[in-house]
Design a protein around this motif. Structure first.
Motif, PDB file in Angstrom:
ATOM      1  N   PHE A  33      -7.006  -3.007  -6.209  1.00 18.42           N
ATOM      2  CA  PHE A  33      -6.435  -1.658  -6.043  1.00 18.42           C
ATOM      3  C   PHE A  33      -7.131  -0.920  -4.897  1.00 18.42           C
ATOM      4  N   LEU A  34      -8.464  -1.053  -4.852  1.00 11.36           N
ATOM      5  CA  LEU A  34      -9.217  -0.342  -3.807  1.00 11.36           C
ATOM      6  C   LEU A  34      -8.737  -0.753  -2.413  1.00 11.36           C
ATOM      7  N   GLN A  35      -8.432  -2.037  -2.262  1.00 15.12           N
ATOM      8  CA  GLN A  35      -7.977  -2.508  -0.942  1.00 15.12           C
ATOM      9  C   GLN A  35      -6.622  -1.935  -0.554  1.00 15.12           C
ATOM     10  N   LEU A  36      -5.892  -1.482  -1.549  1.00 11.56           N
ATOM     11  CA  LEU A  36      -4.546  -0.968  -1.253  1.00 11.56           C
ATOM     12  C   LEU A  36      -4.527   0.540  -1.045  1.00 11.56           C
ATOM     13  N   GLU A  37      -5.666   1.171  -1.296  1.00 17.80           N
ATOM     14  CA  GLU A  37      -5.675   2.644  -1.164  1.00 17.80           C
ATOM     15  C   GLU A  37      -5.684   3.068   0.302  1.00 17.80           C
ATOM     16  N   SER A  88       0.844  -1.214   0.000  1.00 19.72           N
ATOM     17  CA  SER A  88       0.000   0.000   0.000  1.00 19.72           C
ATOM     18  C   SER A  88       0.871   1.254   0.000  1.00 19.72           C
ATOM     19  N   ILE A 112       1.922   2.526  -3.473  1.00 22.00           N
ATOM     20  CA  ILE A 112       0.966   2.957  -4.511  1.00 22.00           C
ATOM     21  C   ILE A 112       0.926   4.489  -4.556  1.00 22.00           C
ATOM     22  N   LYS A 113       1.114   5.036  -5.761  1.00 21.39           N
ATOM     23  CA  LYS A 113       1.114   6.496  -5.900  1.00 21.39           C
ATOM     24  C   LYS A 113      -0.306   6.988  -6.174  1.00 21.39           C
ATOM     25  N   PRO A 114      -0.761   8.030  -5.472  1.00 20.23           N
ATOM     26  CA  PRO A 114      -2.101   8.556  -5.758  1.00 20.23           C
ATOM     27  C   PRO A 114      -2.138   9.177  -7.145  1.00 20.23           C
ATOM     28  N   ARG A 115      -3.319   9.162  -7.787  1.00 15.58           N
ATOM     29  CA  ARG A 115      -3.450   9.796  -9.117  1.00 15.58           C
ATOM     30  C   ARG A 115      -3.841  11.254  -8.895  1.00 15.58           C
TER      31      ARG A 115
END
Ligand SMILES: NC(=O)C1=CN([C@@H]2O[C@H](COP(=O)(O)OP(=O)(O)OC[C@H]3O[C@@H](n4cnc5c(N)ncnc54)[C@H](OP(=O)(O)O)[C@@H]3O)[C@@H](O)[C@H]2O)[C@@H](O)CC1
Ligand SMILES: [K+]
Length: 502
Positions: free
Chosen positions: A498-502, A233, A236-239
């Motif tokens: 992906f949602l779980q890693l945000e 997590s 992961i880079k935010p958009r």
């Protein structure tokens, strides 16, 4: 999470005692409490419990566990292996505590005749040997192990199945290792648990935290790591709000041949679902309509050949390249792969037939660009680097290969193993047997390619990609089960992963 050798874990135990500080007998009590708690919550309380205690601290744990199970009125008998030597240290204290408690039947095993018959509907708690094993078991210890394995009872091993080494089992006697149903291991999984051939000994394993000191863990250097959700997590880079499709890179995927266009379709879809800005799929002429119809979001680059990849397109526009799924190994494809390597793409994922072509042309290994990512399954890795006797030996070969050619290697399987050129090793923690199905690897290539194109480093794209791929598989399996899982389900669950890693 860092992973350590048994010797290092013993060192971390010692440091914990000093830093916390805590007495060894109290650390043993804490560890044993975790075991007893798990057992009480997970077994049928009507069943007889046979606890086997060896001469060291693993045996000491078993003695403490017996005392704690008796607090809950479970029916326990302790069998302590007696090699004719005095018990030493903490096990002595736990033996005395059991005698004083006087609620558990205590027996000694000093010959084969004194090994008990164990009924099928019993629970065996195996505290014979733990991380202090120093040679393969033989003699009386081996006989006890064989009798336990023969019994058909449910076996729960403390820390590690007795007889199994924490790392290398190449020279072990495999008939002298406990075949546990569950292994309850302290604080960290042992390396040998992550190798497929040891699954029959380890069974399902659970890590029980015993509060080893964070500074002791921090101070102890190791090349081995286990991927966790928190670690991934954090990568992961935010958009960003003002980003556009150009921000997220342009990937080129070279995949598919006549009759194997599915590989291109799956990898393309996975790449797009991994957040890439633009994707161009390079396909032979016969694949044009297929890819346009199946993946309308992708642009196409059409090869001059009707059936296979035969010519490298202009690669200067692309931020990353993936090559391999469904390519076949025709002569013109081999030459085109060589031309691609000679063009020195800066970010490259190589899979499937591209790896097979490489393994038939080993003098091209030197052409591999630095930090290229290779994603073989074990058979493909064997073709690349030669056969190995077991997974531990394969890991050594994989490390050598990564270091020699300065590439990242992902050896796919349960707990896929990733080696970096600097000697670091990462084992994956996600995924399930439902993913052992055609096209699953193509999906992984697409995911890693998509991340690479978005300017993740080769290391991060690999680690995130492997973890996400397994996580998508786990999410899919919770909905449709492992039997019916197909590669397309991995793609359709990537969003949720992906949602779980945000
Ligand atoms: N450290 C801690 O703080 C904590 C540790 N904990 C627990 O301790 C365990 C490690 O304990 P350990 O180091 O005492 O080793 P262990 O596996 O019990 O056996 C050593 C004994 O076996 C003997 N022996 C070895 N091989 C043999 C063979 N092939 N055949 C026959 N004998 C053999 C060896 O004899 P030696 O050769 O040394 O004379 C020695 O007597 C660990 O797994 C965890 O459960 C937890 O309580 C948490 C806190
Ligand atoms: K054990």
């Amino acid at each position: 999470m860092k992973l350590f050798t048994c010797k290092q874990i013993a060192g971390i135990d010692q440091l914990t005692m000093k830093l916390e500080p805590v007495l060894s007998i109290d650390l043993m009590e804490r560890a044993s409490f975790q075991i007893a708690d798990w057992v009480i919550k997970n077994i049928n309380h009507d069943w007889q419990i046979y606890l086997f205690a060896g001469p060291g601290n693993n045996g000491g744990d078993a003695l403490a566990v017996a005392r704690m199970l008796a607090w809950s009125n479970l029916k326990c008998t302790v069998y302590r292996i007696d090699f004719g030597r005095e018990l030493k240290g903490d096990p002595v204290i736990n033996w005395q505590r059991l005698e004083e408690q006087n609620q558990v039947i205590l027996r000694k095993i000093d010959s084969e005749d004194s090994i008990p018959e164990i009924p099928v509907d019993a629970i065996v708690i195996d505290g014979l040997f733990g991380s202090g094993l120093n040679k393969p078991l033989d003699g009386l210890a081996k006989e006890i192990v064989k009798q336990i394995n023969r019994s058909g009872a449910t076996i729960i091993s403390i820390d590690i199945p007795s007889g199994l080494f924490g790392e290398d089992n190449s020279k072990n006697d495999l008939s002298a290792i406990i075949k546990a149903d569950h292994t309850l291991t302290f604080q960290f999984p042992k390396l040998s648990f992550l190798f497929p051939e040891n699954c029959e000994f380890v069974g399902d394993w659970t890590v029980l935290p015993i509060g080893l000191h964070p500074n002791a863990i921090e101070q102890t250097e190791t090349p081995y790591h286990f991927l966790t959700k928190k670690f991934i997590s954090g990568k992961i880079k935010p958009r960003e709000k003002f980003s556009h499709k150009g921000t997220f890179g342009h990937a080129l995927l070279i995949a598919g041949s006549y009759g194997k266009m599915g590989a291109s379709v799956l990898a393309s879809q996975a790449c797009l679902r991994s957040g890439v800005g633009l994707l161009t799929s390079h396909v032979p002429q016969s694949g044009y309509e297929i890819i346009q119809n199946s993946v309308p979001e992708a642009m196409t680059s059409i090869d001059p050949s009707e059936t296979v990849f035969s010519e490298v397109p202009d690669i200067s526009r692309y931020s990353a390249i993936g090559i391999g799924p469904g390519l076949d190994k025709k002569q013109e494809t081999q030459q085109a792969l060589k031309a691609l390597l000679q063009a020195k793409p800066s970010k490259l994922v190589i899979d499937a037939d591209a790896l097979n072509i490489l393994s038939e042309n080993q003098d091209w290994y030197d052409l591999l660009p630095e930090n290229a990512i290779l994603t073989p399954h074990p058979k493909e890795f064997e073709r690349l680097a030669g056969a190995s006797f077991n997974s531990f030996e394969r890991l050594q070969k994989q490390l050598q290969f990564s270091a020699k050619y300065k590439v990242i290697v992902v050896c796919k399987g349960a707990h896929s193993c990733i080696t970096l050129p600097d000697g670091k090793v990462f084992f994956n923690s996600t995924g399930n047997p439902g993913m052992a199905t055609g096209g699953s690897g193509d999906v992984l290539t697409g995911i890693i390619l998509g991340l690479l194109a978005q300017n993740y480093s080769a290391e991060d794209a690999t680690l995130i990609g492997v973890y996400l791929h397994g996580m998508a598989g786990d999410l899919a399996a919770t909905e449709i089960g492992e039997y019916s899982l197909i590669a397309g389900d991995l793609i359709s669950h990537l969003g949720k992963a992906f949602l779980q890693l945000e």
